[in-house]
Enzyme design. Structure first.
Site, mmCIF file in Angstrom:
data_model
loop_
_atom_site.group_PDB
_atom_site.id
_atom_site.type_symbol
_atom_site.label_atom_id
_atom_site.label_comp_id
_atom_site.label_asym_id
_atom_site.label_seq_id
_atom_site.Cartn_x
_atom_site.Cartn_y
_atom_site.Cartn_z
ATOM 1 N N ASP A 67 1.121 -1.311 -0.437
ATOM 2 C CA ASP A 67 0.107 -0.170 0.269
ATOM 3 C C ASP A 67 0.838 0.791 -0.263
ATOM 4 O OD1 ASP A 67 0.573 -0.307 2.508
ATOM 5 O OD2 ASP A 67 -0.629 -0.117 3.374
ATOM 6 N N ASN A 136 -7.461 0.532 13.885
ATOM 7 C CA ASN A 136 -9.178 -0.239 13.772
ATOM 8 C C ASN A 136 -9.344 -0.980 13.136
ATOM 9 O OD1 ASN A 136 -8.158 0.253 11.117
ATOM 10 N ND2 ASN A 136 -8.839 1.866 10.890
ATOM 11 N N HIS A 138 -7.874 -1.786 10.630
ATOM 12 C CA HIS A 138 -7.695 -2.450 9.451
ATOM 13 C C HIS A 138 -5.651 -2.934 8.288
ATOM 14 C CE1 HIS A 138 -4.263 1.435 8.476
ATOM 15 N NE2 HIS A 138 -3.834 0.100 8.702
ATOM 16 N N GLU A 143 -10.160 -0.566 4.643
ATOM 17 C CA GLU A 143 -10.122 0.300 6.140
ATOM 18 C C GLU A 143 -11.365 -0.670 6.713
ATOM 19 O OE1 GLU A 143 -8.942 1.928 7.248
ATOM 20 O OE2 GLU A 143 -8.018 3.654 6.620
HETATM 21 P P1 PGA Z 1 1.989 -0.279 12.824
HETATM 22 O O1 PGA Z 1 1.293 -0.330 11.677
HETATM 23 O O2 PGA Z 1 3.176 -1.458 12.374
HETATM 24 O O3 PGA Z 1 2.998 0.742 12.712
HETATM 25 O O4 PGA Z 1 1.718 -0.724 13.782
HETATM 26 C C1 PGA Z 1 -0.022 -0.974 11.613
HETATM 27 C C2 PGA Z 1 -1.024 -0.809 10.160
HETATM 28 O O5 PGA Z 1 -1.365 -0.093 10.362
HETATM 29 O O6 PGA Z 1 -1.475 -1.781 10.107
#
Ligand code: PGA
Length: 241
Positions: A67, A136, A138, A143
């Site tokens: 992404d 959240n 995701h 999302e």
């Molecule tokens: P993080 O992000 O590894 O920085 O916690 C995870 C995500 O948002 O998928």
């Protein structure tokens, strides 16, 4: 899904790196899709060490981007590309031809999505995906509410993601949209791994793995993937029954 729980972040990172290395030893020209974000950084460090000692060779692999933030160029230190570049591609001396990544600044994001889908298909699909989970729930930038059958697509970011995403940037950055592989890819990848660490993630990990399966919680898709492997440290697993 199968769930594995490790003592701490260090042990978890080593074990996840071992899975990636095993895949590459079995198939040197593997197509790998490794998440950006802070969680996999320890995995990248382990992969770099394994490569330096000659225990695995990434020279024939292709790295597919998971992404990217829309509107953010790759040289911006908060971009997903930048994190993977500095932590993995540069230390491993991965050539540009081995990397297939979303251009967050593409003038025509829909065409950019089609470009990625076509390129992944012509590579024969993805051998290993390593995913993280957002606060959240995701997965990548899929999302809550995103349909699960999608391949690459453009998303409007959730408020949580816009706020939490600031941690990657040195100055306040407007994050409105993202461009992401869709969840359909998780169903098709030959090995799909989810990695989570730390107590802050434990409520959403519990909801995703033991709560209702729903498109409102993208990470709950793991409950529907019999072969997927969820790798947690004890803190992230602390809410599980
Ligand atoms: P993080 O992000 O590894 O920085 O916690 C995870 C995500 O948002 O998928």
């Amino acid at each position: 899904m199968k769930i594995e729980i490790y003592r701490d972040y260090g042990q978890l990172s080593e074990q996840v790196a071992d899975k990636v290395a095993e895949t590459v030893r079995a198939k040197p020209a593997a197509v790998l899709c490794l998440a950006s974000g802070h969680t996999p950084v320890g995995v990248f460090e382990n992969l770099v060490s394994l490569a330096r000692t000659g225990s695995v060779d990434f020279g024939r692999c292709t790295f597919v981007g998971l992404d990217e933030w829309a509107g953010i160029p790759p040289q911006n230190e908060g971009s997903c590309f930048h994190l993977l570049g500095t932590k993995l591609f540069n230390p491993l001396k991965i050539s540009k031809t081995q990397v297939l990544f979303f251009d967050g600044t593409a003038k025509d994001p829909a065409a950019e999505c089609r470009r990625m889908d076509t390129a992944i298909a012509s590579l024969g699909g993805i051998d290993l995906m390593l995913l993280g989970i957002g606060m959240n729930g995701h997965i990548a930038l899929n999302e809550p509410g995103t349909p699960w059958h999608l391949r690459s697509h453009v998303v409007d970011l959730d408020e949580t993601t816009r706020t939490v995403g600031q941690k990657y940037f040195t100055k306040k950055t407007a994050l409105r949209q993202g461009i992401t592989l869709g969840l359909q890819y998780l169903r098709e990848s030959r090995l799909t791994l989810l990695m989570a660490s730390g107590g802050a993630k434990s409520p959403v990990v519990r909801q995703a793995l033991e709560g209702e399966v729903s498109e409102q919680l993208p990470a709950s898709i793991f409950q529907t993937l019999p072969e997927a492997l969820v790798m947690l440290d004890e803190a992230a697993a602390s809410g599980l029954r």
